[in-house]
Design an enzyme around this catalytic site. Structure first.
Site, PDB file in Angstrom:
ATOM      1  N   ASP A  37       1.636  -0.516  -2.395  1.00 18.00           N
ATOM      2  CA  ASP A  37       2.678   0.270  -3.101  1.00 18.00           C
ATOM      3  C   ASP A  37       3.115   0.950  -1.922  1.00 18.00           C
ATOM      4  O   ASP A  37       2.684   1.291  -0.773  1.00 18.00           O
ATOM      5  CB  ASP A  37       1.843   0.909  -4.219  1.00 18.00           C
ATOM      6  N   ASP A  61       5.883  -2.212   1.540  1.00 17.50           N
ATOM      7  CA  ASP A  61       7.000  -2.047   1.015  1.00 17.50           C
ATOM      8  C   ASP A  61       7.235  -3.843   0.816  1.00 17.50           C
ATOM      9  O   ASP A  61       7.258  -4.284   1.859  1.00 17.50           O
ATOM     10  CB  ASP A  61       8.163  -1.508   2.191  1.00 17.50           C
ATOM     11  N   ASN A  88       3.868  -7.637  -8.879  1.00 18.58           N
ATOM     12  CA  ASN A  88       4.238  -6.674  -9.945  1.00 18.58           C
ATOM     13  C   ASN A  88       5.535  -5.852  -9.525  1.00 18.58           C
ATOM     14  O   ASN A  88       6.172  -5.303 -10.295  1.00 18.58           O
ATOM     15  CB  ASN A  88       2.897  -6.057 -10.474  1.00 18.58           C
ATOM     16  N   TYR A 158      19.679  -6.458 -13.425  1.00 18.88           N
ATOM     17  CA  TYR A 158      18.123  -6.660 -13.385  1.00 18.88           C
ATOM     18  C   TYR A 158      17.957  -7.856 -14.049  1.00 18.88           C
ATOM     19  O   TYR A 158      17.087  -8.733 -13.440  1.00 18.88           O
ATOM     20  CB  TYR A 158      17.698  -5.533 -14.266  1.00 18.88           C
ATOM     21  N   THR A 193       6.460   3.079 -18.990  1.00 17.32           N
ATOM     22  CA  THR A 193       6.166   3.233 -17.573  1.00 17.32           C
ATOM     23  C   THR A 193       7.178   4.436 -16.885  1.00 17.32           C
ATOM     24  O   THR A 193       8.203   4.757 -17.529  1.00 17.32           O
ATOM     25  CB  THR A 193       6.047   2.160 -16.878  1.00 17.32           C
TER      26      THR A 193
HETATM   27  P1  NAP Z   1       6.629   1.578 -12.454  1.00 18.13           P
HETATM   28  O1  NAP Z   1       5.964   2.360 -13.228  1.00 18.13           O
HETATM   29  O2  NAP Z   1       7.816   1.920 -11.804  1.00 18.13           O
HETATM   30  O3  NAP Z   1       5.668   0.930 -11.477  1.00 18.13           O
HETATM   31  C1  NAP Z   1       6.396   0.075 -10.296  1.00 18.13           C
HETATM   32  C2  NAP Z   1       5.631   0.476  -8.715  1.00 18.13           C
HETATM   33  O4  NAP Z   1       6.276  -0.350  -7.838  1.00 18.13           O
HETATM   34  C3  NAP Z   1       5.629   2.025  -8.675  1.00 18.13           C
HETATM   35  O5  NAP Z   1       4.612   2.492  -8.092  1.00 18.13           O
HETATM   36  C4  NAP Z   1       6.930   1.845  -7.454  1.00 18.13           C
HETATM   37  O6  NAP Z   1       6.432   2.880  -6.550  1.00 18.13           O
HETATM   38  C5  NAP Z   1       6.448   0.586  -6.757  1.00 18.13           C
HETATM   39  N1  NAP Z   1       7.463  -0.074  -6.054  1.00 18.13           N
HETATM   40  C6  NAP Z   1       8.879  -0.018  -6.044  1.00 18.13           C
HETATM   41  N2  NAP Z   1       9.504  -0.322  -4.937  1.00 18.13           N
HETATM   42  C7  NAP Z   1       8.471  -0.828  -4.156  1.00 18.13           C
HETATM   43  C8  NAP Z   1       8.461  -1.648  -2.908  1.00 18.13           C
HETATM   44  N3  NAP Z   1       9.645  -1.784  -2.172  1.00 18.13           N
HETATM   45  N4  NAP Z   1       7.359  -1.862  -2.379  1.00 18.13           N
HETATM   46  C9  NAP Z   1       6.315  -1.794  -3.076  1.00 18.13           C
HETATM   47  N5  NAP Z   1       6.222  -1.029  -4.257  1.00 18.13           N
HETATM   48  C10 NAP Z   1       7.295  -0.870  -4.765  1.00 18.13           C
HETATM   49  O7  NAP Z   1       7.117   0.108 -13.149  1.00 18.13           O
HETATM   50  P2  NAP Z   1       6.343  -0.777 -14.169  1.00 18.13           P
HETATM   51  O8  NAP Z   1       7.020  -0.776 -15.420  1.00 18.13           O
HETATM   52  O9  NAP Z   1       5.037  -0.744 -14.198  1.00 18.13           O
HETATM   53  O10 NAP Z   1       7.097  -2.237 -13.549  1.00 18.13           O
HETATM   54  C11 NAP Z   1       6.084  -3.196 -12.942  1.00 18.13           C
HETATM   55  C12 NAP Z   1       6.932  -4.177 -13.146  1.00 18.13           C
HETATM   56  O11 NAP Z   1       7.177  -4.775 -14.539  1.00 18.13           O
HETATM   57  C13 NAP Z   1       8.044  -4.728 -12.423  1.00 18.13           C
HETATM   58  O12 NAP Z   1       8.449  -5.803 -11.813  1.00 18.13           O
HETATM   59  C14 NAP Z   1       9.069  -4.481 -13.974  1.00 18.13           C
HETATM   60  O13 NAP Z   1      10.396  -5.027 -13.466  1.00 18.13           O
HETATM   61  C15 NAP Z   1       8.167  -5.217 -14.891  1.00 18.13           C
HETATM   62  N6  NAP Z   1       8.766  -5.044 -16.197  1.00 18.13           N
HETATM   63  C16 NAP Z   1       8.570  -3.737 -16.889  1.00 18.13           C
HETATM   64  C17 NAP Z   1       8.882  -3.381 -18.092  1.00 18.13           C
HETATM   65  C18 NAP Z   1       8.955  -2.240 -18.573  1.00 18.13           C
HETATM   66  O14 NAP Z   1       9.389  -1.942 -19.576  1.00 18.13           O
HETATM   67  N7  NAP Z   1       8.244  -1.364 -18.009  1.00 18.13           N
HETATM   68  C19 NAP Z   1       9.375  -4.571 -18.659  1.00 18.13           C
HETATM   69  C20 NAP Z   1       9.260  -5.853 -18.244  1.00 18.13           C
HETATM   70  C21 NAP Z   1       9.033  -6.000 -16.940  1.00 18.13           C
HETATM   71  P3  NAP Z   1       7.520   4.400  -6.622  1.00 18.13           P
HETATM   72  O15 NAP Z   1       7.067   4.794  -7.981  1.00 18.13           O
HETATM   73  O16 NAP Z   1       7.270   5.163  -5.633  1.00 18.13           O
HETATM   74  O17 NAP Z   1       9.078   3.881  -6.815  1.00 18.13           O
END
Ligand code: NAP
Length: 263
Positions: A37, A61, A88, A158, A193
């Site tokens: 992360d 990153d 992820n 997106y 999230t």
């Molecule tokens: P989240 O809570 O924001 O977690 C994403 C994590 O990825 C955070 O720790 C973030 O760090 C990290 N990140 C962002 N940019 C990065 C980079 N360049 N390199 C490494 N790490 C990075 O979001 P989440 O909902 O768990 O999302 C996880 C995945 O599920 C994503 O691919 C998202 O598109 C997908 N998804 C989510 C949902 C939803 O409704 N939540 C629905 C469908 C799909 P920071 O916090 O420091 O930015």
């Protein structure tokens, strides 16, 4: 014996949300987990929640080829193998299409799609060596989204990136099918999230910002099960695809959305 005993799993975006819940689920099933992360505090919190298993924290990153190569070197040195990769990490920026500069697409394209491409390519040699050394297979799970399948308000860029993750996953799964490396996609629906929290909130028809509470309630109302998903609703599906129980599954997609896309 648990499903994932002895396996080494690399989870990106493990410092929060779905990545954190996935890392914990894999650890509970016996895997050693590599936590990648950009958020060091988030990684350490996740490591603390993984319990009594080996973890490796990686400041990573996912858009940087160097951090992927460095991560692979550290995994090889520490564990000598890699069985599971969960791509992820991702971001979501909501903006009406007419107002969204192309940079919004480019930024999401780098983090949501290029990272998956680089990550799979970088992990492959170590996964191949793991199989050559006797593992039954290896598993890559890419986290897409139902918004790569259906439209959502203000998600054009997106959606473009998440549909690209689906196509990329299928194509690589097909090419690798004979190697023992499986590639599958998970498509979550709206999950509560931090995703999108850093960006300007979506706006209503009059241009006024929509508060997170109102946006979340509106989403929940669109889901037949009547609630938003939780990260823990997604993690067990990823853990199943990571396991040898899914040995005949590749190039497939799994939706977890409380029925959102059923109609
Ligand atoms: P989240 O809570 O924001 O977690 C994403 C994590 O990825 C955070 O720790 C973030 O760090 C990290 N990140 C962002 N940019 C990065 C980079 N360049 N390199 C490494 N790490 C990075 O979001 P989440 O909902 O768990 O999302 C996880 C995945 O599920 C994503 O691919 C998202 O598109 C997908 N998804 C989510 C949902 C939803 O409704 N939540 C629905 C469908 C799909 P920071 O916090 O420091 O930015």
């Amino acid at each position: 014996m648990s499903n994932l005993d002895g396996k080494i799993a690399w989870v990106t975006g493990a410092g929060s949300g779905i990545g954190r819940a996935t890392a914990i689920a894999l650890a509970k099933q016996g895997a050693s987990v590599v936590l990648g992360d950009i958020n060091p505090a988030g990684i350490e919190e996740t490591a603390g929640l993984c319990g009594d298993v080996n973890t490796l924290s990686l400041m990573q990153d996912v858009t940087s080829e160097e951090t992927w190569a460095h991560g692979t070197d550290r995994i090889e040195t520490r564990f000598g193998r890699l069985d599971i990769l969960v791509n992820n990490a991702g971001i979501m920026i909501a903006q009406p299409f007419e107002e969204a500069p192309v940079d919004i697409l480019r930024r999401q394209q780098r983090i949501n799609v290029e990272s998956v491409y680089i990550g799979m390519q970088t992990a492959l040699p170590l996964m191949r060596r793991t199989i050559a050394a006797g593992a039954k297979g290896a598993s890559i799970i890419n986290i897409a989204s139902i918004y790569g399948m259906v439209a959502g308000a203000q998600f054009s860029a997106y959606s473009a990136t998440k549909d690209a993750v689906r196509a990329l996953s299928r194509a690589v799964a097909y090419e690798l099918a004979k190697t023992g490396i499986r590639v599958n996609c998970v498509l979550p629906g709206p999950v509560q999230t931090n995703l999108g929290a850093d960006w300007e909130p979506p706006r209503d028809a009059a241009g006024a910002p929509i508060s997170p509470e109102v946006a979340l309630a509106a989403w929940a109302a669109m889901i037949p099960m009547g609630r938003l998903g939780e990260a823990q609703d997604i993690a067990p599906l990823v853990a199943f695809l990571a396991s040898d129980a899914a040995a005949f599954i590749t190039g497939a997609e799994f939706v977890a959305d409380g029925g959102y896309t059923a109609s």
